[in-house]
Scaffold this motif. Structure first.
Motif, PDB file in Angstrom:
ATOM      1  N   LEU A  56      24.600   0.590  -4.783  1.00 39.19           N
ATOM      2  CA  LEU A  56      23.760   1.099  -5.874  1.00 39.19           C
ATOM      3  C   LEU A  56      22.749   0.042  -6.318  1.00 39.19           C
ATOM      4  O   LEU A  56      21.590   0.361  -6.623  1.00 39.19           O
ATOM      5  N   ALA A  57      23.163  -1.220  -6.361  1.00 43.40           N
ATOM      6  CA  ALA A  57      22.241  -2.298  -6.717  1.00 43.40           C
ATOM      7  C   ALA A  57      21.115  -2.395  -5.679  1.00 43.40           C
ATOM      8  O   ALA A  57      19.950  -2.621  -6.033  1.00 43.40           O
ATOM      9  N   GLU A  58      21.452  -2.199  -4.417  1.00 43.60           N
ATOM     10  CA  GLU A  58      20.452  -2.218  -3.349  1.00 43.60           C
ATOM     11  C   GLU A  58      19.449  -1.074  -3.531  1.00 43.60           C
ATOM     12  O   GLU A  58      18.238  -1.255  -3.376  1.00 43.60           O
ATOM     13  N   ILE A  59      19.965   0.089  -3.883  1.00 47.23           N
ATOM     14  CA  ILE A  59      19.093   1.238  -4.124  1.00 47.23           C
ATOM     15  C   ILE A  59      18.164   0.972  -5.302  1.00 47.23           C
ATOM     16  O   ILE A  59      16.951   1.218  -5.234  1.00 47.23           O
ATOM     17  N   LEU A  60      18.723   0.454  -6.395  1.00 49.25           N
ATOM     18  CA  LEU A  60      17.902   0.168  -7.576  1.00 49.25           C
ATOM     19  C   LEU A  60      16.828  -0.868  -7.264  1.00 49.25           C
ATOM     20  O   LEU A  60      15.683  -0.743  -7.723  1.00 49.25           O
ATOM     21  N   SER A  61      17.173  -1.875  -6.502  1.00 45.42           N
ATOM     22  CA  SER A  61      16.198  -2.890  -6.116  1.00 45.42           C
ATOM     23  C   SER A  61      15.088  -2.275  -5.272  1.00 45.42           C
ATOM     24  O   SER A  61      13.900  -2.556  -5.482  1.00 45.42           O
ATOM     25  N   THR A  62      15.467  -1.435  -4.342  1.00 44.81           N
ATOM     26  CA  THR A  62      14.482  -0.768  -3.485  1.00 44.81           C
ATOM     27  C   THR A  62      13.571   0.130  -4.305  1.00 44.81           C
ATOM     28  O   THR A  62      12.345   0.143  -4.116  1.00 44.81           O
ATOM     29  N   LEU A  63      14.136   0.868  -5.239  1.00 49.50           N
ATOM     30  CA  LEU A  63      13.332   1.756  -6.081  1.00 49.50           C
ATOM     31  C   LEU A  63      12.407   0.955  -7.009  1.00 49.50           C
ATOM     32  O   LEU A  63      11.284   1.389  -7.292  1.00 49.50           O
ATOM     33  N   ALA A  64      12.864  -0.195  -7.465  1.00 49.43           N
ATOM     34  CA  ALA A  64      11.996  -1.064  -8.274  1.00 49.43           C
ATOM     35  C   ALA A  64      10.803  -1.532  -7.440  1.00 49.43           C
ATOM     36  O   ALA A  64       9.668  -1.588  -7.938  1.00 49.43           O
TER      37      ALA A  64
ATOM     38  N   VAL B 238       9.505   0.113  -4.973  1.00 51.14           N
ATOM     39  CA  VAL B 238       8.643   1.296  -4.831  1.00 51.14           C
ATOM     40  C   VAL B 238       7.784   1.471  -6.078  1.00 51.14           C
ATOM     41  O   VAL B 238       6.579   1.720  -5.986  1.00 51.14           O
ATOM     42  N   LYS B 239       8.401   1.330  -7.230  1.00 55.73           N
ATOM     43  CA  LYS B 239       7.662   1.492  -8.491  1.00 55.73           C
ATOM     44  C   LYS B 239       6.517   0.485  -8.570  1.00 55.73           C
ATOM     45  O   LYS B 239       5.393   0.840  -8.915  1.00 55.73           O
ATOM     46  N   MET B 240       6.792  -0.783  -8.234  1.00 55.03           N
ATOM     47  CA  MET B 240       5.746  -1.811  -8.281  1.00 55.03           C
ATOM     48  C   MET B 240       4.640  -1.495  -7.268  1.00 55.03           C
ATOM     49  O   MET B 240       3.453  -1.664  -7.567  1.00 55.03           O
ATOM     50  N   ALA B 241       5.037  -1.045  -6.081  1.00 50.63           N
ATOM     51  CA  ALA B 241       4.046  -0.718  -5.063  1.00 50.63           C
ATOM     52  C   ALA B 241       3.143   0.423  -5.518  1.00 50.63           C
ATOM     53  O   ALA B 241       1.925   0.383  -5.311  1.00 50.63           O
ATOM     54  N   LEU B 242       3.720   1.416  -6.155  1.00 51.79           N
ATOM     55  CA  LEU B 242       2.920   2.550  -6.622  1.00 51.79           C
ATOM     56  C   LEU B 242       2.003   2.148  -7.777  1.00 51.79           C
ATOM     57  O   LEU B 242       0.873   2.629  -7.873  1.00 51.79           O
ATOM     58  N   ILE B 243       2.471   1.255  -8.643  1.00 48.71           N
ATOM     59  CA  ILE B 243       1.616   0.756  -9.735  1.00 48.71           C
ATOM     60  C   ILE B 243       0.433  -0.013  -9.153  1.00 48.71           C
ATOM     61  O   ILE B 243      -0.711   0.167  -9.579  1.00 48.71           O
ATOM     62  N   GLU B 244       0.690  -0.879  -8.162  1.00 51.28           N
ATOM     63  CA  GLU B 244      -0.379  -1.632  -7.519  1.00 51.28           C
ATOM     64  C   GLU B 244      -1.361  -0.698  -6.818  1.00 51.28           C
ATOM     65  O   GLU B 244      -2.578  -0.870  -6.895  1.00 51.28           O
TER      66      GLU B 244
ATOM     67  N   ASP C  69       0.826  -1.196   0.000  1.00 51.95           N
ATOM     68  CA  ASP C  69       0.000   0.000   0.000  1.00 51.95           C
ATOM     69  C   ASP C  69       0.869   1.258   0.000  1.00 51.95           C
ATOM     70  O   ASP C  69       2.089   1.193  -0.049  1.00 51.95           O
ATOM     71  N   PHE C  70       0.205   2.415   0.057  1.00 51.34           N
ATOM     72  CA  PHE C  70       0.935   3.689   0.021  1.00 51.34           C
ATOM     73  C   PHE C  70       1.923   3.818   1.178  1.00 51.34           C
ATOM     74  O   PHE C  70       3.033   4.293   1.003  1.00 51.34           O
ATOM     75  N   ALA C  71       1.519   3.406   2.369  1.00 50.28           N
ATOM     76  CA  ALA C  71       2.396   3.528   3.542  1.00 50.28           C
ATOM     77  C   ALA C  71       3.660   2.701   3.353  1.00 50.28           C
ATOM     78  O   ALA C  71       4.766   3.151   3.675  1.00 50.28           O
ATOM     79  N   ALA C  72       3.516   1.510   2.805  1.00 49.01           N
ATOM     80  CA  ALA C  72       4.686   0.662   2.569  1.00 49.01           C
ATOM     81  C   ALA C  72       5.581   1.271   1.494  1.00 49.01           C
ATOM     82  O   ALA C  72       6.818   1.212   1.591  1.00 49.01           O
ATOM     83  N   ALA C  73       4.974   1.868   0.471  1.00 47.17           N
ATOM     84  CA  ALA C  73       5.752   2.510  -0.583  1.00 47.17           C
ATOM     85  C   ALA C  73       6.549   3.681  -0.020  1.00 47.17           C
ATOM     86  O   ALA C  73       7.735   3.852  -0.338  1.00 47.17           O
ATOM     87  N   VAL C  74       5.923   4.465   0.832  1.00 45.17           N
ATOM     88  CA  VAL C  74       6.610   5.604   1.438  1.00 45.17           C
ATOM     89  C   VAL C  74       7.751   5.117   2.325  1.00 45.17           C
ATOM     90  O   VAL C  74       8.857   5.681   2.317  1.00 45.17           O
ATOM     91  N   SER C  75       7.526   4.059   3.062  1.00 47.71           N
ATOM     92  CA  SER C  75       8.569   3.486   3.914  1.00 47.71           C
ATOM     93  C   SER C  75       9.749   2.994   3.076  1.00 47.71           C
ATOM     94  O   SER C  75      10.912   3.206   3.441  1.00 47.71           O
ATOM     95  N   THR C  76       9.445   2.374   1.939  1.00 49.65           N
ATOM     96  CA  THR C  76      10.501   1.880   1.057  1.00 49.65           C
ATOM     97  C   THR C  76      11.296   3.033   0.465  1.00 49.65           C
ATOM     98  O   THR C  76      12.522   2.965   0.346  1.00 49.65           O
ATOM     99  N   VAL C  77      10.613   4.104   0.087  1.00 50.94           N
ATOM    100  CA  VAL C  77      11.309   5.291  -0.423  1.00 50.94           C
ATOM    101  C   VAL C  77      12.221   5.862   0.661  1.00 50.94           C
ATOM    102  O   VAL C  77      13.366   6.243   0.384  1.00 50.94           O
ATOM    103  N   ALA C  78      11.744   5.906   1.875  1.00 51.38           N
ATOM    104  CA  ALA C  78      12.558   6.417   2.979  1.00 51.38           C
ATOM    105  C   ALA C  78      13.816   5.571   3.155  1.00 51.38           C
ATOM    106  O   ALA C  78      14.908   6.112   3.402  1.00 51.38           O
ATOM    107  N   THR C  79      13.682   4.277   3.000  1.00 52.40           N
ATOM    108  CA  THR C  79      14.846   3.385   3.086  1.00 52.40           C
ATOM    109  C   THR C  79      15.845   3.704   1.984  1.00 52.40           C
ATOM    110  O   THR C  79      17.058   3.801   2.231  1.00 52.40           O
ATOM    111  N   ALA C  80      15.353   3.889   0.758  1.00 57.86           N
ATOM    112  CA  ALA C  80      16.236   4.201  -0.371  1.00 57.86           C
ATOM    113  C   ALA C  80      16.940   5.537  -0.150  1.00 57.86           C
ATOM    114  O   ALA C  80      18.142   5.671  -0.411  1.00 57.86           O
ATOM    115  N   VAL C  81      16.225   6.522   0.336  1.00 56.46           N
ATOM    116  CA  VAL C  81      16.817   7.836   0.601  1.00 56.46           C
ATOM    117  C   VAL C  81      17.895   7.706   1.681  1.00 56.46           C
ATOM    118  O   VAL C  81      18.970   8.310   1.587  1.00 56.46           O
TER     119      VAL C  81
END
Length: 139
Positions: A36-44, A46-52, A2-14
């Protein structure tokens, strides 16, 4: 997710990016690539979470519109001989009644259809009703 999980994941990436910025001089290329691979994985993720979440939001909006339409139609109905029916402006019944089962259980208004003899059938739930009042659709 959900949105809260997506925001949490973005915070982790930041947070990872901030860590990299603070310690980039001490990292070798392999460590930098791993981070950098960890960041890209986290951002991916986030992208899937936002699409869902976007798809879920669209589905909810469609359901809200369906319910609004149903409520608008419900305001135009009358009760006659135990059935909900559309009415002419003078309040007299109009057309075929709505299926009582669909109206009560599913909250939707589905017109009954003529079946064999004097019976009527709901095209949605397949319930059959006898002695159903039928009226003109137009005057």
């Amino acid at each position: 997710m959900d949105f809260a999980a997506a925001v949490s994941t973005v915070a982790t990436a930041v947070g990872i990016v901030k860590d990299l910025r603070g310690i980039e001089q001490g990292l070798d290329k392999a460590e930098m690539k791993a981070r950098l691979a960890e960041i890209l994985s986290t951002l991916a993720d986030v992208k899937m979470a936002l699409i869902e979440a976007q798809e879920e939001s669209r589905e909810k909006e469609a359901e809200i519109e369906r319910l609004r339409g149903s409520f608008a139609l419900k305001e135009k109905t009358i009760r006659f001989n135990g059935f909900s029916m559309l009415a002419f402006e003078d309040g007299t019944p109009r057309g075929m009644p709505f299926c009582p089962r669909c109206e009560t259980v599913d909250g939707v208004l589905i017109h009954l259809a003529d079946a064999r003899g004097s019976d009527c059938l709901c095209p949605q739930c397949k319930a059959t009703y006898s002695r159903v009042p039928r009226y003109l659709w137009e005057r």
